[in-house]
Design an enzyme around this catalytic site. Structure first.
Site, PDB file in Angstrom:
ATOM      1  N   LYS A  69      36.234  40.344  60.864  1.00  0.00           N
ATOM      2  CA  LYS A  69      36.280  40.203  59.403  1.00  0.00           C
ATOM      3  C   LYS A  69      36.634  41.518  58.717  1.00  0.00           C
ATOM      4  O   LYS A  69      37.505  41.564  57.844  1.00  0.00           O
ATOM      5  CB  LYS A  69      34.927  39.694  58.903  1.00  0.00           C
ATOM      6  N   TYR A 210      37.217  61.251  47.072  1.00  0.00           N
ATOM      7  CA  TYR A 210      37.862  60.384  46.077  1.00  0.00           C
ATOM      8  C   TYR A 210      37.906  61.079  44.712  1.00  0.00           C
ATOM      9  O   TYR A 210      38.877  60.958  43.959  1.00  0.00           O
ATOM     10  CB  TYR A 210      37.112  59.055  45.938  1.00  0.00           C
ATOM     11  N   GLU A 260      28.966  70.279  52.181  1.00  0.00           N
ATOM     12  CA  GLU A 260      27.668  69.820  51.700  1.00  0.00           C
ATOM     13  C   GLU A 260      26.585  70.410  52.596  1.00  0.00           C
ATOM     14  O   GLU A 260      26.873  71.171  53.532  1.00  0.00           O
ATOM     15  CB  GLU A 260      27.601  68.291  51.700  1.00  0.00           C
ATOM     16  N   HIS A 304      23.930  60.219  54.428  1.00  0.00           N
ATOM     17  CA  HIS A 304      24.335  59.952  55.813  1.00  0.00           C
ATOM     18  C   HIS A 304      23.722  60.989  56.737  1.00  0.00           C
ATOM     19  O   HIS A 304      23.145  61.990  56.297  1.00  0.00           O
ATOM     20  CB  HIS A 304      25.859  59.913  55.952  1.00  0.00           C
TER      21      HIS A 304
END
Length: 347
Positions: A69, A210, A260, A304
């Site tokens: 999918k 982004y 980061e 994360h």
């Protein structure tokens, strides 16, 4: 982010950063196969694959997990974008057609028939390391893995394999991918805001990449290649790797580096930038940098696995200072990346 640069350096760095991993590194990596004989040190062999990230409209792409999918949804968008997708792999469905393209039983079979330059790994995290290994075995030049939560021991094995060869480059896992705007998209980037241009961007954070894209698009600079380093503790491509790509890439006129909290990737990047500035006192590409996580609490994972500030880790402020001292122009937030880069380019 802890980039495994060789068995020896792996053990040294993991001993400092993650004692549990260091104790088990040797045991989990027993039985690792060498996929190609290079005669080079591990670092030198894998570094030869950095140019594999120079994707364009001629890059032939396959999908692993093609009929699933997630892969189907992504492949439709990617094909519509203009990427040269030529087929895919789904065990048990070899010989069928999917999205009008051939499906193969194994990666080796797909490679023999389609001669891909890149593969997108869209399989569940528990199977992703095996899929990446199959792609390395088939010597596909570029592997992009977007899956999050791949077991750390699995990625340790993948890294030991990667550094026995000089054919395959891994981007990811736990990353948005890599894109040459208007030509080739490998991953999950929201491509409508990207535009073909002259700024190379590498970022640990997908979201901040982004933002940097939006900022450079807004001022008319666009992007040459955007690399999502990813938020995994053991990334296949680091900030330094992407910097080396951009420094040698003719289309890239300016570079954006977004780091980061967690790991030492930014410090390694600062070392490279300092060397670059020392060796190129006048004719050099401007570098804009940003480090996020300055207000992150100690011991809490921020989004994360790799974005974790532990006791004794280098802070975001210290990383930003290192990048600034090396010669990068450090900005406080992504909204000014475009205007600052345009100023540095004299445009």
């Amino acid at each position: 982010m802890f980039a495994i640069m060789s068995s020896r350096s792996s053990l040294r760095r993991l001993t400092v950063a993650t004692p549990y991993l260091s104790r088990h590194l040797v045991g989990c990596c027993k039985g690792i196969r060498c996929f190609s004989k290079t005669g080079l040190k591990n670092d030198d062999a894998y570094d030869q694959t950095i140019p594999n990230m120079r994707i364009d409209e001629n890059t032939r792409v396959i999908y692993q997990g093609f009929t699933g999918k997630a892969a189907t949804f992504n492949a439709k968008d990617t094909i519509e974008y203009g990427t040269n997708v030529v087929g895919g792999v789904s065990p048990g469905k070899g010989g069928l057609k999917h999205l009008g393209l051939p499906v193969f039983e194994t990666v080796r079979e797909a490679t023999d028939k389609l001669q891909p330059h890149a593969t997108c790994v869209f399989v569940p995290a528990h199977s992703a390391a095996g899929a990446i290994t199959q792609a390395i075995e088939a010597e596909i030049p570029l592997v992009v893995a977007v899956a999050e939560h791949i077991p750390v021991h699995d990625m340790l094995r993948v890294h030991e394999i990667l550094r026995t060869q000089s054919k395959t480059r891994l981007v990811g896992p736990n990353c948005p991918g890599i894109i040459a705007p208007g030509r080739c998209r490998l991953g999950v980037m929201p491509y409508r805001q990207y535009s073909k241009g002259i700024v190379g961007i590498v970022s640990k954070s997908g979201t901040l990449s982004y933002e940097a894209v939006g900022a450079t698009t807004a001022v008319g600079l666009g992007q040459s290649i955007v690399v999502g380093m990813g938020g995994d503790m053991l990334p296949g491509t680091t900030l330094v790797d992407a910097l080396n790509l951009f420094l040698e890439h003719e289309e890239t006129k300016g570079i954006v580096v977004i780091g980061e909290i967690g790991g030492e990737a930014e410090l390694k990047a600062a070392e490279l930038i300092k060397d670059y500035h020392r060796n190129n006192p006048t004719d050099r590409k401007p570098i804009v940098a940003m480090v996020s996580g300055r207000t992150a609490p100690v011991g809490k994972t921020m989004g994360h696995a790799g974005a974790l500030l532990s006791h004794g880790d280098v802070s975001a402020e210290a990383k930003a200072r290192a990048l600034q001292d090396a010669g990068a122009v450090v900005v406080p937030h992504p909204g000014v990346i475009g205007t600052e880069m345009k100023r540095l380019l004299g445009m």
